[in-house]
Design a protein around this motif. Structure first.
Motif, PDB file in Angstrom:
ATOM      1  N   ALA A 105       6.388   2.050  -0.668  1.00 30.31           N
ATOM      2  CA  ALA A 105       6.676   1.116  -2.037  1.00 30.31           C
ATOM      3  C   ALA A 105       5.372   1.137  -2.816  1.00 30.31           C
ATOM      4  CB  ALA A 105       7.445  -0.202  -1.623  1.00 30.31           C
ATOM      5  N   GLN A 106       4.393   0.872  -2.136  1.00 24.76           N
ATOM      6  CA  GLN A 106       3.126   0.977  -2.766  1.00 24.76           C
ATOM      7  C   GLN A 106       2.685   2.070  -3.575  1.00 24.76           C
ATOM      8  OE1 GLN A 106       0.063  -0.023   0.173  1.00 24.76           O
ATOM      9  NE2 GLN A 106       0.781  -2.279   0.415  1.00 24.76           N
ATOM     10  N   TYR A 107       2.810   3.407  -2.837  1.00 17.42           N
ATOM     11  CA  TYR A 107       2.610   4.586  -3.592  1.00 17.42           C
ATOM     12  C   TYR A 107       3.751   4.751  -4.968  1.00 17.42           C
ATOM     13  CZ  TYR A 107      -0.111   6.461   0.080  1.00 17.42           C
ATOM     14  OH  TYR A 107      -1.034   6.909   0.878  1.00 17.42           O
ATOM     15  N   GLY A 116       6.943   0.173   3.472  1.00 12.83           N
ATOM     16  CA  GLY A 116       5.919  -0.587   2.777  1.00 12.83           C
ATOM     17  C   GLY A 116       4.938   0.068   2.131  1.00 12.83           C
ATOM     18  N   LEU A 117       4.383   1.088   2.728  1.00 12.30           N
ATOM     19  CA  LEU A 117       3.495   2.125   2.151  1.00 12.30           C
ATOM     20  C   LEU A 117       4.085   2.913   1.021  1.00 12.30           C
ATOM     21  CD1 LEU A 117       0.577   3.013   2.301  1.00 12.30           C
ATOM     22  CD2 LEU A 117       1.016   4.692   4.085  1.00 12.30           C
ATOM     23  N   VAL A 163       4.835   2.180  -6.453  1.00 16.01           N
ATOM     24  CA  VAL A 163       4.294   1.204  -7.692  1.00 16.01           C
ATOM     25  C   VAL A 163       2.959   1.962  -8.326  1.00 16.01           C
ATOM     26  CG1 VAL A 163       3.328  -1.248  -7.923  1.00 16.01           C
ATOM     27  CG2 VAL A 163       5.626  -0.818  -6.618  1.00 16.01           C
ATOM     28  N   ILE A 164       2.090   2.406  -7.565  1.00 14.38           N
ATOM     29  CA  ILE A 164       0.870   2.796  -8.039  1.00 14.38           C
ATOM     30  C   ILE A 164       1.193   4.084  -9.126  1.00 14.38           C
ATOM     31  CG2 ILE A 164      -1.181   4.036  -7.668  1.00 14.38           C
ATOM     32  CD1 ILE A 164      -1.244   1.007  -7.024  1.00 14.38           C
TER      33      ILE A 164
END
Length: 77
Positions: free
Chosen positions: A7-9, A4-5, A11-12
């Protein structure tokens, strides 16, 4: 690092990249055009695969010719 982390990186990072491209296109159009030409020319050389040449044609900026009577010199304004 969890998935999840990560994926967040990702996307950012994509959001920052897209934002940088939009700002460059709006604020520095001539530099963007030169960059697109510099990226496309090596891919258009003879002997390159067809898919690479097609990609280069998509990367290359459109011509700047005006109308049917234009010689392409961009000297009329």
């Amino acid at each position: 690092m969890s998935a999840g982390l990560l994926a967040q990186y990702i996307v950012i990072a994509l959001a920052v990249l897209v934002s940088a491209v939009v700002v460059m296109h709006k604020q520095f159009p001539n530099a963007t055009r030169r960059l697109r030409i510099a990226l496309a020319l090596p891919l258009l050389r003879d002997g390159r695969p067809a898919w690479l040449r097609a990609l280069a044609k998509k990367i290359a900026p459109p011509g700047q010719g005006a109308g049917k009577d234009c010689g392409g010199c961009n000297g009329c304004g």
